[in-house]
Design a protein around this motif. Structure first.
Motif, PDB file in Angstrom:
ATOM      1  N   ASP A   6       0.796  -1.235  -0.063  1.00 21.20           N
ATOM      2  CA  ASP A   6       0.111  -0.103   0.044  1.00 21.20           C
ATOM      3  C   ASP A   6       1.054   1.230   0.076  1.00 21.20           C
ATOM      4  O   ASP A   6       1.646   1.493   0.925  1.00 21.20           O
ATOM      5  CB  ASP A   6      -0.982   0.201   1.060  1.00 21.20           C
ATOM      6  N   ILE A   7       0.653   2.071  -1.222  1.00 23.49           N
ATOM      7  CA  ILE A   7       1.688   3.117  -1.074  1.00 23.49           C
ATOM      8  C   ILE A   7       0.838   4.422  -0.514  1.00 23.49           C
ATOM      9  O   ILE A   7      -0.228   4.987  -1.118  1.00 23.49           O
ATOM     10  CB  ILE A   7       2.074   3.672  -2.597  1.00 23.49           C
ATOM     11  N   GLY A   8       1.234   4.690   0.637  1.00 23.76           N
ATOM     12  CA  GLY A   8       0.523   5.810   1.359  1.00 23.76           C
ATOM     13  C   GLY A   8       1.140   7.080   1.278  1.00 23.76           C
ATOM     14  O   GLY A   8       2.089   7.260   0.548  1.00 23.76           O
ATOM     15  N   GLY A   9       0.508   8.172   2.000  1.00 24.68           N
ATOM     16  CA  GLY A   9       1.224   9.431   1.990  1.00 24.68           C
ATOM     17  C   GLY A   9       2.536   9.664   2.408  1.00 24.68           C
ATOM     18  O   GLY A   9       3.486  10.537   2.089  1.00 24.68           O
ATOM     19  N   THR A  10       2.799   8.764   3.636  1.00 25.68           N
ATOM     20  CA  THR A  10       4.232   8.960   4.436  1.00 25.68           C
ATOM     21  C   THR A  10       5.024   7.663   4.083  1.00 25.68           C
ATOM     22  O   THR A  10       6.211   7.726   3.908  1.00 25.68           O
ATOM     23  CB  THR A  10       3.814   8.915   5.878  1.00 25.68           C
ATOM     24  N   ASN A  11       4.277   6.583   4.104  1.00 21.38           N
ATOM     25  CA  ASN A  11       5.055   5.061   4.376  1.00 21.38           C
ATOM     26  C   ASN A  11       4.580   4.526   2.927  1.00 21.38           C
ATOM     27  O   ASN A  11       3.474   4.554   2.733  1.00 21.38           O
ATOM     28  CB  ASN A  11       5.145   4.493   5.519  1.00 21.38           C
ATOM     29  N   THR A  12       5.390   3.489   2.587  1.00 19.88           N
ATOM     30  CA  THR A  12       4.925   2.353   1.696  1.00 19.88           C
ATOM     31  C   THR A  12       4.860   1.093   2.792  1.00 19.88           C
ATOM     32  O   THR A  12       5.776   0.916   3.199  1.00 19.88           O
ATOM     33  CB  THR A  12       5.703   2.207   0.354  1.00 19.88           C
ATOM     34  N   ASP A  13       3.563   0.596   2.800  1.00 20.40           N
ATOM     35  CA  ASP A  13       3.325  -0.763   3.612  1.00 20.40           C
ATOM     36  C   ASP A  13       3.679  -1.730   2.940  1.00 20.40           C
ATOM     37  O   ASP A  13       3.034  -2.099   1.941  1.00 20.40           O
ATOM     38  CB  ASP A  13       2.067  -0.695   4.418  1.00 20.40           C
ATOM     39  N   ILE A  14       4.226  -2.984   3.401  1.00 20.39           N
ATOM     40  CA  ILE A  14       4.486  -4.166   2.788  1.00 20.39           C
ATOM     41  C   ILE A  14       4.133  -5.365   3.802  1.00 20.39           C
ATOM     42  O   ILE A  14       4.225  -5.353   5.014  1.00 20.39           O
ATOM     43  CB  ILE A  14       5.968  -4.432   2.179  1.00 20.39           C
ATOM     44  N   ALA A  15       3.265  -6.172   3.159  1.00 22.16           N
ATOM     45  CA  ALA A  15       2.754  -7.375   4.193  1.00 22.16           C
ATOM     46  C   ALA A  15       3.107  -8.591   3.086  1.00 22.16           C
ATOM     47  O   ALA A  15       2.658  -8.610   1.893  1.00 22.16           O
ATOM     48  CB  ALA A  15       1.101  -7.326   4.179  1.00 22.16           C
ATOM     49  N   ILE A  16       3.799  -9.651   3.675  1.00 21.60           N
ATOM     50  CA  ILE A  16       4.030 -10.685   2.855  1.00 21.60           C
ATOM     51  C   ILE A  16       3.300 -12.070   3.930  1.00 21.60           C
ATOM     52  O   ILE A  16       3.539 -11.838   5.140  1.00 21.60           O
ATOM     53  CB  ILE A  16       5.494 -10.948   3.086  1.00 21.60           C
ATOM     54  N   ILE A  17       2.446 -12.764   3.262  1.00 21.15           N
ATOM     55  CA  ILE A  17       1.633 -13.690   3.925  1.00 21.15           C
ATOM     56  C   ILE A  17       1.900 -14.911   3.262  1.00 21.15           C
ATOM     57  O   ILE A  17       1.669 -15.368   2.418  1.00 21.15           O
ATOM     58  CB  ILE A  17       0.171 -13.481   3.911  1.00 21.15           C
ATOM     59  N   ASP A  18       2.404 -16.136   4.115  1.00 16.56           N
ATOM     60  CA  ASP A  18       2.834 -17.274   3.785  1.00 16.56           C
ATOM     61  C   ASP A  18       2.080 -18.317   4.836  1.00 16.56           C
ATOM     62  O   ASP A  18       1.030 -18.082   5.015  1.00 16.56           O
ATOM     63  CB  ASP A  18       4.205 -17.503   3.719  1.00 16.56           C
ATOM     64  N   SER A  19       3.211 -18.998   5.491  1.00 10.28           N
ATOM     65  CA  SER A  19       2.688 -19.537   6.881  1.00 10.28           C
ATOM     66  C   SER A  19       2.470 -18.676   7.902  1.00 10.28           C
ATOM     67  O   SER A  19       1.828 -19.151   9.003  1.00 10.28           O
ATOM     68  CB  SER A  19       3.802 -20.900   6.998  1.00 10.28           C
TER      69      SER A  19
END
Length: 481
Positions: A6-19
């Motif tokens: 998610d490219i926000g106004g302040t930070n770019t958030d990253i989520a990696i979902i596996d196990s």
């Protein structure tokens, strides 16, 4: 493996979902390429971005040239010769010379092309597009036929916005594809779309951030009925969830209806980076001082009142009483907006949720929950969303014509309406499969609209006209549950 950005106004958030779920933030000052370099090339990547929304809200008024093909006797801005009948027949050709005259010397930012019945035959829009392409790049030209719906004024309005943001979306696609050739965008309803479909209708991305945070909050909390309070850097978004899904609404821009459906959200114009001058301002002037910025912000005020966020020492430029007043003002504004919903449960997301939600919930007389990974719930929502799409099908048995969103598809004889619906459902499933949708996500094809009538001439039925709107609903992928 599912990856969401998610490219926000302040930070770019990253989520990696596996196990398991892993989340982290990358400051936007490092650039999108830095964020893309931190993810694996395997698995599925979905991206949510507020850039198209910001371009419409904060950018200068768009200089868009509009060309409409309404047909004889109808007056619309930018009207030119040419007409397609309600049954999809070309009853008047365009005048190429007229189009060339309109384009010569034009310095518009983009061009919007809309024909009244182009969703039943897009040939005239395509002919105008070919001529306009001699003067403008493809990234500056938007057509109305991919939108599918008949509503001509709303289709014109939406196509103008598409022409405004298509160039930005095109550049974003090129930038992402240089690192990750295959990816999806999150749409304004919380579903996923291919880059190609987004380029044909860029307004699909409008208001995608509230959609991703709704999906993420539900995935992390599994609460079917609640109000999500997403405390971002620039704003605080309130997103209601009913029966496990965010509430949808039709987007209205500049006082006119568009053809875009989006997750309903109320925006409170204050967030962690809202700067403090004579009071808390409804805008940001960079990052908080605790994260290297120059002006104190709400985040800095929280530090002065006891929080420990970033470099706390840099926040000590405002007095304790000022900090308390700022925090109280923020809480008052958000609580007042929340009370309009009368929620029983609040789900807090965003990087300040841990510091603020308990007080907000107490003031709103609600239960407050901040799930694990709440700070990156938007990226989690992007990761777990599923491919969704909507198509408008038009069938004319006399013309032996079947179109989907203006494009002609193979026609076949149908014994009855059920057979036609089954065929149309297979077509939408095939479209979803071509974008990579798994079988479990495309079994439930919803019929949003169905209308059929017989055409009678000379005391006998000569044709049956059918219009259908079908959709694969947005939501969370079965593979992620």
């Amino acid at each position: 493996m599912f990856t969401g950005i998610d490219i926000g106004g302040t930070n770019t958030d990253i989520a990696i979902i596996d196990s398991e779920i892993k989340t982290f933030k990358v400051p936007n000052s490092e650039g999108l390429n830095s964020a893309l370099g931190k993810i694996s090339s395997s698995g599925r990547l979905a991206i949510s971005t507020s850039q198209p929304l910001n371009d419409i809200i904060t950018g200068p008024p768009a200089d868009i040239k509009t060309i409409t093909i309404p047909g004889p006797g109808l007056i619309y801005p930018g009207a030119v010769k040419g007409a397609v009948s309600h049954r999809g027949d070309v009853v008047e050709p365009i005048d190429p010379g007229e189009i060339h005259t309109l384009m010569k010397g034009s310095h518009a930012r983009g061009v919007a092309i809309a024909g009244k019945f182009s969703v039943r035959n897009d040939i005239l829009e395509q002919e105008v597009f070919d001529i306009v392409s001699e003067y403008f790049s493809e990234e500056q030209i938007a057509l109305s036929s991919p939108l599918g719906a008949l509503h001509f004024p709303a289709r014109i309005h939406t196509t103008r916005f598409n022409a405004q943001i298509k160039g930005k979306v095109s550049k974003l696609i090129s930038q992402i594809q240089s690192a990750c050739p295959n990816f999806y965008f999150v749409t304004s309803t919380g579903g996923l779309t291919s880059a190609q479909r987004a380029l044909g209708n860029p307004m699909l991305l409008y208001r995608s951030s509230p959609a991703t945070v709704a999906n993420g909050a539900y995935f992390l909390s599994r609460n079917d009925d609640c109000l999500v309070v997403d405390i971002g850097g620039t704003t605080t978004e309130l997103v209601p969830i009913k029966n496990g899904k965010p509430v949808q609404e039709t987007v209205i821009l500049n006082g006119s209806k568009t053809l875009i459906q989006a997750v309903h959200a109320t925006s409170v114009p204050y967030g962690g980076d809202s700067c403090i001058r004579e009071g808390l301002c409804s805008f940001r002037a960079g990052s908080s001082r605790s994260f290297g910025g120059g002006e104190p912000t709400l985040t800095d005020a929280l530090n002065v009142t006891g929080a420990r966020i970033g470099d706390v020492d840099r926040s000590e430029v405002i007095t304790s009483s000022c900090a308390q007043d700022i925090v109280q003002f923020y809480l008052d504004q958000v609580t007042a907006a929340i009370r309009e919903y009368h929620p029983k449960i609040l789900i807090g997301t965003g990087y300040l949720a841990h510091y603020l939600l308990s007080e907000i919930a107490e003031r709103a007389h609600a239960i407050g929950i901040v799930p694990e990974h709440a700070a990156s719930a938007n990226a989690v929502g992007a990761a777990v969303s599923r491919i969704s799409l909507e198509v408008h099908v038009h069938v004319d048995t006399e013309r032996k014509r079947l179109t989907l969103n203006g494009s002609e598809y193979p026609y076949k004889e149908f014994q009855d309406d059920d057979t036609l619906l089954a065929y149309a459902s297979d077509l939408i499933r095939e479209r979803a499969r071509s974008e990579g949708a798994p079988e479990d996500d495309i079994q439930d094809v919803q019929v949003h609209f169905f209308s059929a009538y017989d055409v009678v001439k000379g005391w006998r039925i000569t044709a049956r006209i059918t219009d259908i709107i079908l959709g694969i609903a947005p939501g969370i992928s079965m593979e992620a549950l």
